[in-house]
Design a protein around this motif. Sequence first.
Motif, PDB file in Angstrom:
ATOM      1  N   GLY A   1     -24.946  -8.717  65.229  1.00 55.73           N
ATOM      2  CA  GLY A   1     -26.182  -9.488  65.158  1.00 55.73           C
ATOM      3  C   GLY A   1     -26.971  -9.225  63.886  1.00 55.73           C
ATOM      4  O   GLY A   1     -27.723 -10.079  63.423  1.00 55.73           O
ATOM      5  N   ALA A   2     -26.807  -8.026  63.328  1.00 59.96           N
ATOM      6  CA  ALA A   2     -27.535  -7.646  62.117  1.00 59.96           C
ATOM      7  C   ALA A   2     -26.787  -7.999  60.836  1.00 59.96           C
ATOM      8  O   ALA A   2     -27.240  -7.645  59.743  1.00 59.96           O
ATOM      9  N   ALA A   3     -25.674  -8.707  60.957  1.00 60.13           N
ATOM     10  CA  ALA A   3     -24.920  -9.109  59.762  1.00 60.13           C
ATOM     11  C   ALA A   3     -25.852  -9.860  58.816  1.00 60.13           C
ATOM     12  O   ALA A   3     -26.622 -10.717  59.232  1.00 60.13           O
TER      13      ALA A   3
ATOM     14  N   LEU B   1     -27.184   4.787  65.951  1.00 64.04           N
ATOM     15  CA  LEU B   1     -27.013   4.214  67.288  1.00 64.04           C
ATOM     16  C   LEU B   1     -26.486   5.277  68.241  1.00 64.04           C
ATOM     17  O   LEU B   1     -25.303   5.623  68.203  1.00 64.04           O
ATOM     18  N   SER B   2     -27.356   5.798  69.085  1.00 62.82           N
ATOM     19  CA  SER B   2     -27.029   6.904  69.972  1.00 62.82           C
ATOM     20  C   SER B   2     -26.951   6.441  71.426  1.00 62.82           C
ATOM     21  O   SER B   2     -27.549   5.448  71.802  1.00 62.82           O
ATOM     22  N   GLY B   3     -26.231   7.210  72.228  1.00 67.70           N
ATOM     23  CA  GLY B   3     -26.260   6.973  73.670  1.00 67.70           C
ATOM     24  C   GLY B   3     -24.962   6.435  74.228  1.00 67.70           C
ATOM     25  O   GLY B   3     -23.875   6.691  73.712  1.00 67.70           O
ATOM     26  N   GLU B   4     -25.099   5.688  75.269  1.00 68.05           N
ATOM     27  CA  GLU B   4     -24.009   5.189  76.113  1.00 68.05           C
ATOM     28  C   GLU B   4     -22.831   4.673  75.289  1.00 68.05           C
ATOM     29  O   GLU B   4     -23.023   3.982  74.297  1.00 68.05           O
ATOM     30  N   ILE B   5     -21.604   5.051  75.734  1.00 66.57           N
ATOM     31  CA  ILE B   5     -20.399   4.683  74.979  1.00 66.57           C
ATOM     32  C   ILE B   5     -19.436   3.787  75.753  1.00 66.57           C
ATOM     33  O   ILE B   5     -18.337   3.531  75.292  1.00 66.57           O
ATOM     34  N   HIS B   6     -19.856   3.282  76.899  1.00 65.59           N
ATOM     35  CA  HIS B   6     -18.920   2.558  77.759  1.00 65.59           C
ATOM     36  C   HIS B   6     -19.006   1.040  77.646  1.00 65.59           C
ATOM     37  O   HIS B   6     -18.236   0.333  78.293  1.00 65.59           O
TER      38      HIS B   6
ATOM     39  N   ARG C   1     -23.247  -1.428  70.792  1.00 64.58           N
ATOM     40  CA  ARG C   1     -23.286  -1.136  69.355  1.00 64.58           C
ATOM     41  C   ARG C   1     -22.747  -2.308  68.546  1.00 64.58           C
ATOM     42  O   ARG C   1     -23.330  -2.713  67.548  1.00 64.58           O
ATOM     43  N   GLU C   2     -21.627  -2.852  68.973  1.00 64.28           N
ATOM     44  CA  GLU C   2     -21.021  -3.974  68.273  1.00 64.28           C
ATOM     45  C   GLU C   2     -21.945  -5.188  68.303  1.00 64.28           C
ATOM     46  O   GLU C   2     -22.037  -5.923  67.323  1.00 64.28           O
TER      47      GLU C   2
END
Length: 149
Positions: free
Chosen positions: A22-24, A7-12, A16-17
């Motif tokens: 959602g993928a649990a 998971l790359s990119g924006e950190i603000h 990601r969470e």
Amino acid sequence: MALKVYLSGEIHTDWREQIIDGAAGLDVEFSAPVTDHGASDDCGVAIMGAEPNKFWHDHKGAKLNAIRTRKGIADADIVVVRFGEKYKQWNAAFDAGYAAALGKSLIVLHGADHQHALKEVDAAALAVAEEPRQVVEMLRYVLSGALPG
């Protein structure tokens, strides 16, 4: 089939969470860059010593972070690159290009307002999503063949 997803990119924001939550229950292993902005910016000088010139300060950090990023992208089956609304993520564009050059399956995630600016990045991707939930649905489909709903 298990998937490794970087998971790359924006950190603000919490995108990601949202994807991880959602993928649990799916057979997915996630990895990502260091998302603590301060740690990411200052890792080079914190470990290798101070730099009076901001260019060299940033250079040390960028090179150290690249070790993690290159490893994460190289090991991934799928690379998801998020372009956020507020900041320009030049590093995200670089990560997308690097993943494409390695032949990785690339999913790009951004809002409609970035469609024109990212048209070449989108053209290199196998899928383009506007919402994290769409990425989760893509992962579920790839793993099981199941459609949403």
